[in-house]
Design a protein around this motif. Structure first.
Motif, short mmCIF file in Angstrom:
data_model
loop_
_atom_site.label_atom_id
_atom_site.label_comp_id
_atom_site.label_asym_id
_atom_site.label_seq_id
_atom_site.Cartn_x
_atom_site.Cartn_y
_atom_site.Cartn_z
N VAL A 38 0.84 -1.20 0.00
CA VAL A 38 0.00 0.00 0.00
C VAL A 38 0.87 1.25 0.00
O VAL A 38 0.63 2.20 -0.75
CB VAL A 38 -0.93 0.02 1.23
N LEU A 39 1.91 1.22 0.84
CA LEU A 39 2.77 2.41 0.97
C LEU A 39 3.55 2.69 -0.31
O LEU A 39 3.73 3.84 -0.69
CB LEU A 39 3.74 2.23 2.15
N THR A 40 4.03 1.64 -0.96
CA THR A 40 4.92 1.84 -2.11
C THR A 40 4.18 1.90 -3.43
O THR A 40 4.72 2.42 -4.41
CB THR A 40 5.95 0.70 -2.22
N GLY A 41 2.98 1.31 -3.48
CA GLY A 41 2.29 1.24 -4.77
C GLY A 41 2.74 0.07 -5.62
O GLY A 41 2.45 0.05 -6.82
N PRO B 13 -5.71 1.72 0.74
CA PRO B 13 -4.93 2.96 0.62
C PRO B 13 -5.54 4.13 1.38
O PRO B 13 -4.83 4.85 2.09
CB PRO B 13 -4.92 3.22 -0.90
N GLU C 108 -3.87 5.98 4.65
CA GLU C 108 -3.59 7.42 4.65
C GLU C 108 -4.18 8.08 5.89
O GLU C 108 -3.50 8.82 6.61
CB GLU C 108 -4.14 8.08 3.39
N LEU D 12 -0.69 7.24 7.95
CA LEU D 12 0.19 8.33 7.49
C LEU D 12 -0.14 9.65 8.17
O LEU D 12 0.72 10.50 8.37
CB LEU D 12 0.10 8.47 5.97
N PHE E 71 0.00 -1.14 -7.58
CA PHE E 71 -0.72 -1.95 -6.58
C PHE E 71 -2.23 -1.82 -6.73
O PHE E 71 -2.95 -2.80 -6.88
CB PHE E 71 -0.30 -1.53 -5.17
N ALA E 72 -2.70 -0.58 -6.73
CA ALA E 72 -4.15 -0.37 -6.73
C ALA E 72 -4.68 0.08 -8.07
O ALA E 72 -5.87 0.06 -8.33
CB ALA E 72 -4.53 0.65 -5.67
N GLY E 73 -3.77 0.52 -8.95
CA GLY E 73 -4.23 1.11 -10.19
C GLY E 73 -4.52 0.08 -11.25
O GLY E 73 -4.33 -1.11 -11.07
#
Lengths: 594, 189
Positions: free
Chosen positions: B50-53, B104, B108, B112, B182-184
Motif C-alpha cells: 500500500v505504501l509503495t504502490g 490505501p 492514509e 500516514l 498496486f491499486a491502479g
C-alpha cells in the motif's frame, strides 16, 4: 646517497601519463620503474570490491568506491563542503569546521572543488570518458583574443598524437561530426569505434534547439567522443565489452567498457621491461648540484600494518606523472623544501579547473534520464568565438541523469514527495515518474583563465602522516571567468525557452562555500575534476616550468607529465590532451635513451 | 542518499516531518537475520504494498531469491524499535479487515496522518525505494542488493546507477514499462 638500483627511466605516478610512458618505453626495451603511492590493481582490491563500496555508500561521490590510504591520502568532495564562509561576497575567507579535517588546506577566496584519486590507474578510474580534442584556436588565445597564454605548440603538432591517443584509449566517435571550429583529422582517419548513440534527452534537445542562434553560432547537438566501447570500425578490437549504459561512469564503470589506465599499465607490464611498485610515496627528487641532473627519487614504501621503509632509486631519465597537485607538491618539498625545477617560480601557479555551472529545467515531455552513459552529447558551438576577447568560453555537456548533480535527483524528489507532500502508493509512483522523467540538466564547463595567484603551494602548518606538508590551495575567479558564468546563465535561459522547458536554475544559498555573487546575481559552481596548469609548458624558461617537449628547463633529464603542463585549460576535458602530450614526450624520451 | 558531486544541499534537511527517530541509524548487522514471524511478515508485506504502490509479486515474489521483505522487516524492527513496528503492524492489521480496495485510503487516514505512525511509515517507503534507512541524521544503505533493488529506479523506468541489465544503445530507445501498480489499473506511465 644509497643508490640501490638503476633504471632507464623512473616514473612517479601510475595514472594515464605514467602508464603511457611506461608502455612506450617498455615496448622499446627500456627498463622502467613506476612508483605509485596508492594500492595495486593486480593484487589489491578488485573492481567488484570498488563497485560494492559504491553501492553501499550513502554519499555516491566520485571517491566513494576508492580507498583513502593513511600514507597516500587525497581530497574528497564531501570535505569541501566543510569550509564555512566568513564575511560576504566574493572575497571571503574559508575556514574548516572544528573537528573536521581536509587534505587540501584551502585558503580561498573560493574552494577548489575538484579531487583526484591515488591508486594504480589514477583518477581516470572515475573519469566521465569524454575525449574531445582541443580546438586549433585554443593553442593561441593570447594572440587571437588577448587572453590566457599561447601554447608553445600548435594543433598541427599534436594532431598525429591525438590520433594515436584515440586508438590507445579506444574512443567512440565519428570524425565528420567532430570537424567543427577548425578541428581537422589526418586524411582518411576515423576513430576506432562508431559514435555512442544519442540518448533520448540528446534527441529531444537536438530536434528542438534548431533555430536558436547565439553569438553568431546556430546551436546544435554533437555526440561526444567517449573512451567507452561501442561498435568497432574495421578490425579494431580492444577485447573489452560494449557499454551497457550503467550510468555510473563517474565514479566507476562496473564492466570496464569505459577505458581506464589499468589497461595500459597491464600492457606496459607485459612488455617485460616495466616494474611497478605500489604503496610507494615519492618524497624527494634529488639533484646533482654540479650537473643539475636528477640523480634519484627517494620514496617511502608503506605496508598496511603501518611499517615503512625508505629507498632511493635512480634512472637515466625521470618522469613525474603524479597529477597537477601531487607533482608540484613533491617538487616544491624536494631539496629540503627549497624546491626543484622551480627557477621560474611558476611551479604550482596558474591552477585551473573547469568550474561547472549547472542549468536545469523541466521539459515539456518525458525523456527518461538515468539511462545510458552519464553524458552522450554536448552543445559545442560556443567553445570558440570573438566573445573570447572579453569572457570565458564554455562547452555545454548534456547530462543523462536528470537533476542528479544540481538537485540530487531522484533521491531529493522522492524525499520531498514522501516527507513534505505526503505522497505514497500509486500516486507517489505516478508523480515521481512524471517529474524525474522530464528533467534536463546542462553542465556549462567554463574555460578558466590562468592566474599566478591561483596556486598550490606547501602548507606551513599541516602535514600528512609521512610528515609531508599538505597542499595549500589558493583559488578564485577573474572577471573574465565570471563573465563566462554570466554568459552561461543567460545561455541556459535562452536554450530552455527555445526547448519550451521551464527553467529551474537557481543559486540562492549564500551559505554554501561554492556560492559567489557577480554583477548582482548569485552563482554556484562545482569542480569538474580537471586539475590543470600548475607546471606550465612554454617557450620562455622564466615564465614556464617545462619546455614544449615537457622537459624541465632546470634539469635536463626530468620530464613533467599530465595536465599540469597545460598553459591554458580551454574547453575540452583534459584527458585526451594529456595522453597526446605524453605520447609526444615518449618519442623524445625514447630518442634520448637510444 | 547523496549522489555524485552534489552534496552541499544535502538530502537530510527535508526529513524533519513527523519522524520519531532522532539518533543516527543503528548499525545494521544483517547476519543476525532469521525468519520473521509469518503473520507479522504478511502484514509487513501488505502494508509495504500500500505504501509503495507495488504489488506482492514485486515486493515478495513466490521465488524470492533476495528476501528483501525479511531483511527490511528486521531493519525496521531494529531502527524503529519493536514497540513502534508492532504498533504500525497492529494498526494495519485492523485496516486489512477491510476490502483491499479501501486499504490505501485507510492507511492514509489512520497511519500516514497519525502523529506516531506517519513518520515510521514514510521511513518504510524510503527503505523500499532506496534500500537505505532514512532519518533526520542521514541515511544508511542496508546492503548492495538493497541499493540495486530500490524501487525508485523502476518507478522512473530506469535502472540503479551502476547496475544495468540492458544492452548497448538502449538509452536511445523508449524505456521499459514499470512494474504493475498496486491499486491502479494497468502500468505506471
Amino acid at each position: 646517497m644509497n643508490q640501490e638500483e638503476q633504471y632507464d627511466a623512473v616514473v612517479v605516478g601510475a595514472g594515464i601519463a605514467g602508464a603511457i610512458i611506461a608502455k612506450r618505453l617498455g615496448e622499446e626495451g627500456k627498463r622502467v620503474l613506476i612508483l605509485e603511492s596508492g594500492p595495486d590493481f593486480r593484487q589489491g582490491p578488485s573492481r567488484e570490491t570498488y563497485v560494492e563500496a559504491f553501492y553501499k555508500a550513502s554519499a555516491k561521490v566520485p571517491e566513494a568506491p576508492y580507498p583513502d590510504d593513511l600514507y597516500a591520502p587525497h581530497a574528497e568532495v564531501l570535505q569541501i563542503g566543510n569550509y564555512e564562509p566568513v564575511g560576504n561576497g566574493q572575497h571571503r575567507k574559508l575556514k574548516l569546521k572544528p573537528g573536521t579535517t581536509s587534505y587540501l588546506d584551502q585558503k580561498g577566496p573560493l574552494p577548489f572543488s575538484s579531487t583526484y584519486e591515488r591508486l594504480a590507474g589514477g583518477t581516470m578510474w572515475h573519469w566521465l570518458g569524454t575525449c574531445l580534442r582541443m580546438l586549433p584556436n585554443d593553442f593561441k588565445t593570447k594572440t587571437l583574443y588577448g587572453h590566457g597564454v599561447d601554447w608553445p605548440i600548435s594543433y598541427n603538432d599534436l594532431e598525429p598524437y591525438y590520433c594515436e591517443a584515440e586508438y590507445l584509449i579506444g574512443v567512440s566517435a565519428n570524425a565528420n561530426e567532430q570537424s567543427y571550429h577548425g578541428v581537422y583529422f589526418t586524411p582518411g582517419y576515423d576513430y576506432p569505434m562508431e559514435a555512442i548513440p544519442p540518448s533520448q534527452t540528446d534527441q529531444f534537445v537536438a530536434s528542438n534547439i534548431q533555430g536558436l542562434t547565439l553569438d553568431g553560432e546556430a546551436l546544435s547537438v554533437t555526440p561526444t567522443p567517449a573512451g567507452r566501447n561501442s561498435r568497432a570500425r574495421n578490425d579494431y578490437d580492444n577485447g573489452r565489452r560494449a557499454c551497457a549504459g550503467n550510468t555510473s561512469c563517474v565514479p566507476i564503470c562496473p564492466i570496464q567498457a569505459k577505458y581506464d589506465p589499468t589497461i595500459t599499465l597491464a600492457q606496459a607490464l607485459q612488455t617485460g621491461h616495466v616494474e611497478m611498485r605500489t604503496n610507494c610515496v615519492a618524497v624527494d627528487v634529488k639533484v646533482d648540484a654540479d650537473t643539475q641532473k636528477v640523480i634519484g627519487v627517494e620514496y617511502v614504501h608503506y605496508q598496511n600494518d603501518g611499517s615503512k621503509q625508505r629507498h632511493t632509486v635512480s634512472g637515466k631519465l625521470y618522469a613525474l606523472a603524479a597529477h597537477a597537485i601531487e607533482t608540484p607538491r613533491l617538487l616544491l618539498n624536494s631539496n629540503n623544501g627549497k624546491g626543484v625545477a622551480n627557477s621560474s617560480d611558476q611551479l604550482g601557479r596558474n591552477l585551473m579547473d573547469h568550474p561547472v555551472m549547472n542549468g536545469w529545467a523541466m521539459l515539456p515531455e518525458k525523456v527518461y534520464p538515468f539511462r545510458g552513459p552519464v553524458s552522450t552529447s554536448g552543445i559545442e558551438n560556443l567553445r570558440d568565438g570573438g566573445f573570447r576577447s572579453h569572457r570565458s568560453a564554455f562547452r555545454i555537456e548534456i547530462h543523462n541523469v536528470g537533476w542528479n548533480w544540481p538537485e540530487n535527483a531522484p533521491f531529493q524528489d522522492l524525499t520531498n514527495m514522501v516527507f513534505s507532500e505526503g505522497l505514497f502508493g500509486d500516486s507517489l509512483r505516478k508523480q515521481l515518474n512524471n517529474q524525474v522523467a522530464r528533467q534536463l540538466d546542462l553542465n556549462f564547463l567554463i574555460d578558466q583563465q590562468p592566474q599566478e595567484h591561483n596556486r598550490i603551494t606547501l602548507s606551513k602548518h599541516k602535514q600528512d602522516a609521512l610528515g609531508i606538508p599538505l597542499p595549500e590551495i589558493h583559488y578564485g575567479f577573474s572577471d573574465y571567468d565570471m563573465n563566462g558564468f554570466v554568459a552561461a546563465f543567460e545561455t541556459a535561459d535562452k536554450i530552455f525557452s527555445q526547448l519550451g522547458a521551464r527553467n529551474h536554475t537557481h543559486f540562492d544559498d549564500t551559505s554554501k562555500p561554492n556560492y559567489f555573487e557577480y554583477k548582482g546575481r548569485g552563482y554556484e559552481f562545482q569542480g569538474a575534476g580537471h586539475i590543470v596548469g600548475t607546471m606550465r609548458m612554454g617557450d620562455n624558461p622564466k615564465q614556464s616550468v617545462v619546455d614544449k617537449e615537457l622537459r624541465s628547463w632546470d634539469h635536463p633529464n626530468l620530464f613533467l607529465l599530465g595536465s599540469g603542463v597545460f598553459p591554458t585549460i580551454a574547453t575540452s576535458n583534459p584527458t585526451l590532451t594529456i595522453a597526446a602530450l605524453t605520447l609526444r614526450a615518449a618519442d623524445t624520451m625514447i630518442k634520448e635513451l637510444t | 542518499m547523496v549522489s555524485r558531486r552534489h552534496f552541499l544541499a544535502g538530502s537530510v534537511a527535508l526529513l524533519g516531518a513527523n519522524l520519531t527517530q532522532a539518533a543516527h541509524p543503528v548499525p545494521l548487522k544483517l547476519k543476525e537475520h532469521h525468519p520473521a514471524p509469518t503473520e507479522q511478515l504478511a502484514l509487513f508485506v501488505d502494508l509495504s504494498c500500500v505504501l509503495t504502490g507495488y504489488t506482492r509479486e514485486t515486493l515478495a515474489p513466490k521465488f524470492d531469491t533476495l528476501d528483501l521483505k525479511n531483511q527490511y522487516y528486521w531493519v525496521a524492527r531494529k531502527q524503529l524499535g519493536g514497540e513502534t513496528l508492532d504498533g504500525l503492524l497492529n494498526a494495519f492489521g485492523r485496516i486489512r479487515q477491510l476490502p483491499e480496495a479501501r486499504w490505501p485510503q485507510a492507511v492514509e487516514s489512520q497511519i500516514l496522518r497519525s502523529y506516531g505512525l506517519g513518520g515510521p511509515a514514510r521511513q518504510l517507503i524510503m527503505l523500499w525505494y532506496t534500500g537505505a534507512w532514512y532519518n533526520e541524521q542521514g541515511d544508511m544503505v542496508v546492503s548492495s542488493k538493497a541499493y540495486t533493488n530500490g524501487l525508485v529506479w523502476d518507478t522512473i523506468q530506469a535502472h540503479p546507477m551502476g547496475y544495468s541489465e540492458f544492452h548497448f544503445g538502449y538509452w536511445a530507445e523508449d524505456p521499459v514499462p514499470a512494474a504493475p501498480l498496486f491499486a491502479g489499473e494497468g502500468e505506471a506511465k
